[in-house]
Design a protein around this motif. Structure first.
Motif, mmCIF file in Angstrom:
data_model
loop_
_atom_site.group_PDB
_atom_site.id
_atom_site.type_symbol
_atom_site.label_atom_id
_atom_site.label_comp_id
_atom_site.label_asym_id
_atom_site.label_seq_id
_atom_site.Cartn_x
_atom_site.Cartn_y
_atom_site.Cartn_z
ATOM 1 N N VAL A 54 9.173 -2.123 4.313
ATOM 2 C CA VAL A 54 9.310 -2.021 5.766
ATOM 3 C C VAL A 54 7.932 -1.672 6.323
ATOM 4 C CG1 VAL A 54 10.377 -0.785 7.689
ATOM 5 C CG2 VAL A 54 11.732 -1.350 5.658
ATOM 6 N N THR A 55 7.473 -2.488 7.274
ATOM 7 C CA THR A 55 6.154 -2.306 7.878
ATOM 8 C C THR A 55 6.307 -2.031 9.360
ATOM 9 O OG1 THR A 55 5.188 -3.835 6.266
ATOM 10 C CG2 THR A 55 3.898 -3.395 8.249
ATOM 11 N N LEU A 56 5.539 -1.075 9.854
ATOM 12 C CA LEU A 56 5.518 -0.745 11.277
ATOM 13 C C LEU A 56 4.130 -1.044 11.825
ATOM 14 C CD1 LEU A 56 7.289 2.746 11.122
ATOM 15 C CD2 LEU A 56 8.344 0.489 11.356
ATOM 16 N N GLU A 57 4.080 -1.706 12.970
ATOM 17 C CA GLU A 57 2.820 -1.938 13.663
ATOM 18 C C GLU A 57 2.929 -1.391 15.082
ATOM 19 O OE1 GLU A 57 0.313 -5.593 12.497
ATOM 20 O OE2 GLU A 57 2.388 -6.315 12.559
ATOM 21 N N SER A 58 1.855 -0.789 15.546
ATOM 22 C CA SER A 58 1.799 -0.265 16.914
ATOM 23 C C SER A 58 0.498 -0.738 17.553
ATOM 24 C CB SER A 58 1.859 1.265 16.907
ATOM 25 O OG SER A 58 1.897 1.765 18.225
ATOM 26 N N HIS A 59 0.591 -1.324 18.730
ATOM 27 C CA HIS A 59 -0.567 -1.917 19.399
ATOM 28 C C HIS A 59 -1.290 -2.885 18.455
ATOM 29 C CE1 HIS A 59 0.209 0.935 22.580
ATOM 30 N NE2 HIS A 59 0.094 1.934 21.733
ATOM 31 N N ALA A 60 -0.472 -3.643 17.710
ATOM 32 C CA ALA A 60 -0.961 -4.678 16.782
ATOM 33 C C ALA A 60 -1.781 -4.120 15.621
ATOM 34 C CB ALA A 60 -1.754 -5.743 17.527
ATOM 35 N N GLU A 61 -1.660 -2.805 15.370
ATOM 36 C CA GLU A 61 -2.336 -2.180 14.224
ATOM 37 C C GLU A 61 -1.291 -1.583 13.292
ATOM 38 O OE1 GLU A 61 -5.601 -2.067 13.583
ATOM 39 O OE2 GLU A 61 -6.191 -3.108 15.418
ATOM 40 N N LEU A 62 -1.592 -1.583 11.991
ATOM 41 C CA LEU A 62 -0.679 -0.998 11.026
ATOM 42 C C LEU A 62 -0.388 0.454 11.373
ATOM 43 C CD1 LEU A 62 0.847 -1.399 8.325
ATOM 44 C CD2 LEU A 62 -1.194 -0.521 7.173
ATOM 45 N N ARG A 63 0.879 0.845 11.325
ATOM 46 C CA ARG A 63 1.294 2.218 11.654
ATOM 47 C C ARG A 63 2.092 2.866 10.535
ATOM 48 N NH1 ARG A 63 2.036 6.655 12.310
ATOM 49 N NH2 ARG A 63 2.277 7.919 14.189
ATOM 50 N N GLY A 64 2.450 2.076 9.548
ATOM 51 C CA GLY A 64 3.180 2.604 8.400
ATOM 52 C C GLY A 64 3.726 1.459 7.572
ATOM 53 N N CYS A 65 3.705 1.620 6.254
ATOM 54 C CA CYS A 65 4.256 0.591 5.372
ATOM 55 C C CYS A 65 4.652 1.251 4.059
ATOM 56 C CB CYS A 65 3.241 -0.521 5.117
ATOM 57 S SG CYS A 65 3.889 -1.856 4.083
ATOM 58 N N ILE A 66 5.938 1.203 3.760
ATOM 59 C CA ILE A 66 6.458 1.778 2.521
ATOM 60 C C ILE A 66 7.450 0.786 1.928
ATOM 61 C CG2 ILE A 66 7.906 3.620 1.527
ATOM 62 C CD1 ILE A 66 5.198 4.688 2.266
#
Length: 198
Positions: A54-66
């Motif tokens: 699961v990957t999270l992006e915020s303002h088109a930048e990586l915000r978390g990935c586990i």
């Protein structure tokens, strides 16, 4: 190994997977953890043991990935567990806040396939850009890049050098002890960003 079909999940299943991942993010932000539902309450495709990221992006930048590299539990449980991890426990980032805008994406992995190679150039020659995910290990150092990472690192040389740095190895490191595994993934993402928990 037969590559995973890029259309293994239909549009309704993809929507359900993304919704469950989003629920995991929201629950994690609100409570600090996630509750795993009884497996019998899940749709059949969510009961199969699968590994996912699961990957999270915020303002088109990586915000978390586990994620998980090997299938050890039902996909529904793996999704929720990794959504919680991406929101709260990615060591590269502070814990996600409820108001932060994020886009959730999911990669569902095929089984790992150990690669056989005689040199770094041999490994590079075997990589298929935009298709292969790669896990490398040298002693205790290991790291992986999902296939989607090729978008920013489009050549095998760039891809492998950056992956070695992620594994805390010098970009020009090589040893006969290096091991590598490839895999494929089915990737899909939400449309746009919205607050982590509304």
């Amino acid at each position: 190994m037969v590559p995973m079909s890029v259309t293994e999940y239909n549009s309704q299943q993809r929507a359900a997977i993304l919704l469950l991942a989003r629920e995991g993010v929201c629950q994690a932000v609100r409570t600090g953890s996630v509750e795993l539902p009884d497996i019998t309450s899940l749709e059949p495709f969510l009961r199969e043991d699968r590994a996912c990221f699961v990957t999270l992006e915020s303002h088109a930048e990586l915000r978390g990935c586990i994620g998980s590299l090997q299938a050890t539990r039902p996909l529904g449980h793996d999704l929720l567990h990794n959504a919680c991890g991406a929101a709260l426990y990615d060591y590269r980032f502070e814990a996600l806040q409820a108001s932060e805008p994020v886009q959730v994406s999911v990669s569902i992995l095929s089984p790992l396939e150990e690669m056989s190679f005689s040199s770094e150039s041999d490994l590079l020659a075997q990589l298929i850009p935009r298709e292969d995910g790669l896990l490398i290990q040298a002693g205790r150092n290991r790291a992986t890049f999902l296939p989607v990472v090729w978008e920013g690192l489009p050549t095998p040389e760039l891809f492998l050098r950056a992956l070695k740095r992620k594994a805390a190895l010098p970009a020009d490191y090589w040893s006969d002890q290096v091991k590598a595994w490839r895999y494929h993934s089915e990737y899909f993402a939400e449309e746009g960003e919205k607050p982590a928990c509304e």
